[in-house]
Design a protein around this motif. Structure first.
Motif, PDB file in Angstrom:
ATOM      1  N   ASN A  95       0.816  -1.191  -0.084  1.00 27.25           N
ATOM      2  CA  ASN A  95      -0.062   0.065  -0.050  1.00 27.25           C
ATOM      3  C   ASN A  95       0.947   1.057  -0.177  1.00 27.25           C
ATOM      4  N   GLY A  96       2.131   1.135  -0.471  1.00 20.66           N
ATOM      5  CA  GLY A  96       3.157   2.226  -0.349  1.00 20.66           C
ATOM      6  C   GLY A  96       3.055   3.283  -1.512  1.00 20.66           C
ATOM      7  N   GLY A  97       2.323   2.890  -2.524  1.00 21.78           N
ATOM      8  CA  GLY A  97       2.081   3.657  -3.623  1.00 21.78           C
ATOM      9  C   GLY A  97       3.138   3.298  -4.731  1.00 21.78           C
ATOM     10  N   TYR A  98       3.382   3.990  -5.632  1.00 23.52           N
ATOM     11  CA  TYR A  98       4.216   3.706  -6.777  1.00 23.52           C
ATOM     12  C   TYR A  98       5.617   4.411  -6.887  1.00 23.52           C
ATOM     13  N   LEU A 142       8.179   5.765  -9.757  1.00 22.93           N
ATOM     14  CA  LEU A 142       8.079   6.129 -11.058  1.00 22.93           C
ATOM     15  C   LEU A 142       9.329   6.691 -11.520  1.00 22.93           C
ATOM     16  N   ASN A 143       9.716   6.277 -13.032  1.00 24.47           N
ATOM     17  CA  ASN A 143      10.803   6.579 -13.696  1.00 24.47           C
ATOM     18  C   ASN A 143      10.505   7.163 -15.162  1.00 24.47           C
ATOM     19  N   SER A 144      10.987   8.384 -15.198  1.00 23.34           N
ATOM     20  CA  SER A 144      11.106   8.865 -16.592  1.00 23.34           C
ATOM     21  C   SER A 144      12.252   9.645 -16.721  1.00 23.34           C
ATOM     22  N   LYS A 145      12.280  10.332 -17.981  1.00 19.80           N
ATOM     23  CA  LYS A 145      13.562  10.985 -18.290  1.00 19.80           C
ATOM     24  C   LYS A 145      13.952  12.033 -17.223  1.00 19.80           C
ATOM     25  N   LYS A 146      12.795  12.849 -16.838  1.00 16.27           N
ATOM     26  CA  LYS A 146      13.258  13.739 -15.633  1.00 16.27           C
ATOM     27  C   LYS A 146      13.142  13.588 -14.334  1.00 16.27           C
ATOM     28  N   HIS A 147      12.479  12.307 -14.188  1.00 18.51           N
ATOM     29  CA  HIS A 147      12.358  12.143 -12.568  1.00 18.51           C
ATOM     30  C   HIS A 147      12.904  10.545 -12.762  1.00 18.51           C
ATOM     31  N   ARG A 148      13.823  10.342 -11.547  1.00 20.28           N
ATOM     32  CA  ARG A 148      14.099   8.966 -11.175  1.00 20.28           C
ATOM     33  C   ARG A 148      13.808   8.568  -9.620  1.00 20.28           C
ATOM     34  N   ASN A 149      13.136   7.401  -9.558  1.00 21.75           N
ATOM     35  CA  ASN A 149      12.701   6.885  -8.239  1.00 21.75           C
ATOM     36  C   ASN A 149      11.643   7.737  -7.629  1.00 21.75           C
ATOM     37  N   PHE A 150      10.926   8.572  -8.360  1.00 19.57           N
ATOM     38  CA  PHE A 150       9.942   9.424  -7.919  1.00 19.57           C
ATOM     39  C   PHE A 150       8.588   8.804  -7.074  1.00 19.57           C
ATOM     40  N   TRP A 151       8.492   8.809  -5.970  1.00 18.25           N
ATOM     41  CA  TRP A 151       7.458   8.387  -5.124  1.00 18.25           C
ATOM     42  C   TRP A 151       6.159   8.931  -5.392  1.00 18.25           C
ATOM     43  N   LEU A 152       4.936   8.072  -5.614  1.00 14.19           N
ATOM     44  CA  LEU A 152       3.885   8.663  -5.549  1.00 14.19           C
ATOM     45  C   LEU A 152       2.827   7.537  -4.934  1.00 14.19           C
ATOM     46  N   LEU A 153       2.015   8.396  -3.840  1.00 15.06           N
ATOM     47  CA  LEU A 153       1.279   7.563  -3.094  1.00 15.06           C
ATOM     48  C   LEU A 153       0.168   7.121  -4.008  1.00 15.06           C
ATOM     49  N   ALA A 154      -0.492   5.834  -3.765  1.00 17.54           N
ATOM     50  CA  ALA A 154      -1.424   5.144  -4.473  1.00 17.54           C
ATOM     51  C   ALA A 154      -2.781   6.027  -4.410  1.00 17.54           C
TER      52      ALA A 154
END
Length: 200
Positions: free
Chosen positions: A183-186, A188-200
């Motif tokens: 239940n810790g969310g996601y 996310l990796n993109s060109k601009k963001h690495r290991n970005f934590w997003l709540l579910a």
């Protein structure tokens, strides 16, 4: 991390496979990327029939009732990974339940000796996709060292994760999606963001 939104309808593509990672990418797309009047494309790139037949028997589990509710993430994951129902049909139905006003398309491409990541990039350009989402497996080396970028390399996906290759080379916004605990969310990796934590 914000997904692009100009107010105009978007085309969102999720790389669809019978895996937990793919189910997680779809869950993220449905809850954070897709809005009313957008179009959702579920793209499955598969190997020729002889390979697929062998592998599908390994993945297949005994028939069980399909639970279509998107309220339970684990239900969606279980029905995509196993069961006699086609995982693309399960993903399409779950998407229509979660986002009734979104038009959902299924795309299947069979590749024979072609590169999967390059095929995905070609299809996303052909369809003018705005956001590309792919489930990303969390490896120990990535967790410790961070993801190594491929730079300007055009050598294909050998030696580099398909998700990483797509993130680096996609013309549209490409997001690699991982689950952060139950239940810790996601992550996310993109060109601009690495290991970005997003709540579910």
């Amino acid at each position: 991390m914000e997904v692009p939104s100009s107010g105009a309808p978007k085309k969102v593509m999720v790389i669809a496979d019978p895996t937990r990672e793919s189910a997680i990418a779809l869950q993220w797309a449905l809850s954070h990327a897709v809005l009313e009047k957008d179009e959702l494309f579920l793209l499955h790139v598969e190997q020729p029939v002889s390979w697929r037949a062998t592998f599908s028997t390994f993945l297949r589990k005994p028939s069980s009732p399909v639970i279509m509710s998107t309220a339970s993430n684990s239900s969606l994951e279980a029905n995509i990974v196993g069961g006699d129902t086609d995982f693309l049909d399960v993903m399409k139905h779950a998407s229509e339940v979660a986002q009734p006003k979104v038009k959902v398309h299924i795309e299947r491409i069979e590749i024979d000796g072609k590169d999967k990541a390059s095929t995905i990039l070609m299809k996303s350009r052909m369809l003018s996709i705005d956001i590309l989402a792919i489930g990303q497996r969390r490896s120990l080396s990535n967790a410790i060292l961070g993801c190594r970028r491929s730079g300007g390399s055009t050598r294909g996906t050998r030696g580099i994760d398909t998700a990483e290759y797509l993130i680096e080379h996609s013309k549209c916004t490409c997001v690699g999606v991982q689950k952060k605990g139950q239940n810790g969310g996601y992550l996310l990796n993109s060109k601009k963001h690495r290991n970005f934590w997003l709540l579910a």
